[in-house]
Design a protein around this motif. Structure first.
Motif, short mmCIF file in Angstrom:
data_model
loop_
_atom_site.label_atom_id
_atom_site.label_comp_id
_atom_site.label_asym_id
_atom_site.label_seq_id
_atom_site.Cartn_x
_atom_site.Cartn_y
_atom_site.Cartn_z
N PRO A 262 38.68 46.24 34.49
CA PRO A 262 38.13 46.09 35.85
C PRO A 262 39.07 45.32 36.78
N ASN A 263 38.88 45.50 38.07
CA ASN A 263 39.56 44.69 39.08
C ASN A 263 38.57 43.67 39.63
N ILE A 264 39.01 42.43 39.65
CA ILE A 264 38.13 41.32 40.05
C ILE A 264 38.79 40.55 41.20
N ILE A 265 38.02 40.28 42.24
CA ILE A 265 38.51 39.40 43.31
C ILE A 265 37.86 38.03 43.10
N VAL A 266 38.67 36.98 43.11
CA VAL A 266 38.14 35.62 43.12
C VAL A 266 38.45 35.06 44.50
N THR A 267 37.39 34.85 45.28
CA THR A 267 37.60 34.41 46.66
C THR A 267 36.81 33.14 46.93
N GLY A 268 36.93 32.62 48.14
CA GLY A 268 36.25 31.38 48.51
C GLY A 268 37.12 30.62 49.50
N THR A 269 36.49 29.69 50.18
CA THR A 269 37.19 28.82 51.13
C THR A 269 38.33 28.09 50.41
N PRO A 270 39.47 27.87 51.07
CA PRO A 270 40.52 27.08 50.42
C PRO A 270 39.96 25.77 49.84
N THR B 6 38.06 25.64 47.07
CA THR B 6 36.86 25.83 46.23
C THR B 6 37.23 26.08 44.75
N GLY B 7 38.50 26.34 44.47
CA GLY B 7 38.89 26.45 43.05
C GLY B 7 39.32 27.83 42.60
N LYS B 8 39.75 28.68 43.54
CA LYS B 8 40.17 30.03 43.16
C LYS B 8 41.30 29.99 42.12
N SER B 9 42.34 29.22 42.44
CA SER B 9 43.53 29.26 41.58
C SER B 9 43.24 28.66 40.21
N MET C 5 44.70 40.91 31.48
CA MET C 5 44.54 41.08 32.92
C MET C 5 45.80 40.57 33.65
N THR C 6 46.05 41.13 34.82
CA THR C 6 47.19 40.73 35.64
C THR C 6 46.70 39.82 36.75
N TYR C 7 47.26 38.64 36.82
CA TYR C 7 46.84 37.68 37.85
C TYR C 7 47.69 37.86 39.10
N ARG C 8 47.05 38.11 40.22
CA ARG C 8 47.77 38.24 41.48
C ARG C 8 47.33 37.17 42.47
N SER C 9 48.13 36.10 42.55
CA SER C 9 47.90 35.09 43.57
C SER C 9 48.50 35.64 44.85
N ILE C 10 47.67 35.96 45.82
CA ILE C 10 48.20 36.65 47.01
C ILE C 10 49.16 35.75 47.79
N ASN C 11 48.91 34.44 47.80
CA ASN C 11 49.86 33.55 48.49
C ASN C 11 51.27 33.71 47.91
N GLU C 12 51.37 33.79 46.59
CA GLU C 12 52.67 33.97 45.95
C GLU C 12 53.21 35.38 46.18
N TYR C 13 52.33 36.35 46.06
CA TYR C 13 52.68 37.76 46.22
C TYR C 13 53.30 38.02 47.61
N GLY D 49 42.62 46.10 35.93
CA GLY D 49 42.97 44.85 35.27
C GLY D 49 43.59 43.80 36.16
N CYS D 50 43.32 43.86 37.47
CA CYS D 50 43.86 42.83 38.38
C CYS D 50 42.83 41.75 38.65
N ILE D 51 43.31 40.52 38.65
CA ILE D 51 42.50 39.41 39.15
C ILE D 51 43.19 38.95 40.43
N ILE D 52 42.51 39.14 41.55
CA ILE D 52 43.09 38.80 42.85
C ILE D 52 42.58 37.44 43.30
N ASP D 53 43.51 36.57 43.66
CA ASP D 53 43.19 35.22 44.13
C ASP D 53 43.55 35.12 45.60
N TRP D 54 42.55 35.21 46.46
CA TRP D 54 42.82 35.06 47.91
C TRP D 54 41.54 34.72 48.66
#
Ligand code: ADP
Ligand code: MN
Length: 176
Positions: free
Chosen positions: A5-13, A15-18, A31-39, A75-80
């Motif tokens: 599955p693809n999962i988005i982990v979101t929230g106000t800066p 809140t603990g996404k990373s 799973m592949t971790y995609r920190s959008i700030n880094e990306y 298999g993506c975990i998106i952090d943004w």
């Protein structure tokens, strides 16, 4: 058909996404971790600087174009903190992290944001901006709101997400 599955982990800066994503990566190494700030930095997706908000703007069209290849595979975990731009059909779960005002206050103080950026984030959390954005952009059934105040929350949230992912894999197994 995606196998993971693809999962988005979101929230106000703050809140603990990373920190959640780091733990999820340990629990679910496939799973592949995609920190959008880094990306955004890696792929030079910056599109100017917003002086008022004191934040980097992102070329969202290019970002989505690039990420869609990954999302197609699954298999993506998106952090943004922005969640509404990703193709709805490719997202299986949206986790919105929430933090009490007191705790968020302390966490953001450590970041030394300019006063306006600091208060904008506190206000955004109180007004549930990201939660509402998630519910408007995706089927509310796939949006879950989780408290992220302390380490117990962190651990139970990540275990819950891992259990959900295991079930998703069973439910979506073509050979079953
Ligand atoms: P975000 O990526 O959403 O901006 P971070 O993951 O960087 O947030 O977390 C901000 C700070 O708060 C970090 O110091 C992190 O360790 C702490 N933190 C966040 N969530 C929790 C939690 N549930 N329990 C303990 N500490 C947390
Ligand atoms: Mn982060």
């Amino acid at each position: 058909m995606r196998k993971l599955p693809n999962i988005i982990v979101t929230g106000t800066p703050g809140t603990g996404k990373s920190i959640h994503c780091e733990r999820l990566k340990e629990l679910m190494p496939k799973m592949t971790y995609r920190s959008i700030n880094e990306y955004v930095k890696e792929h030079s997706l910056e599109d100017g600087f917003d002086e008022e908000r004191q934040s980097t703007m992102v070329d969202e069209d290019k970002l989505v174009d690039l990420l869609t290849g990954d999302l197609d595979k699954g298999g993506c975990i998106i952090d943004w903190h922005v969640c509404h731009i990703f193709p709805e059909g490719l997202i299986d779960l949206v986790v919105v992290l929430r933090t009490s005002t007191n705790r968020l206050f302390d966490r953001l103080k450590e970041r030394n944001y300019p006063e306006k950026k600091f208060m904008d984030n506190i206000d955004s959390e109180i007004m549930e901006i990201i939660l509402n954005d998630a519910r408007e952009s995706y089927d509310p059934e796939i949006v879950i709101e989780l408290q992220s105040n302390d380490n117990d929350d962190l651990e139970s949230n990540c275990q819950r997400i891992e259990s959900w992912a295991k079930q998703w894999i069973i439910d979506n197994d073509e050979n079953a």
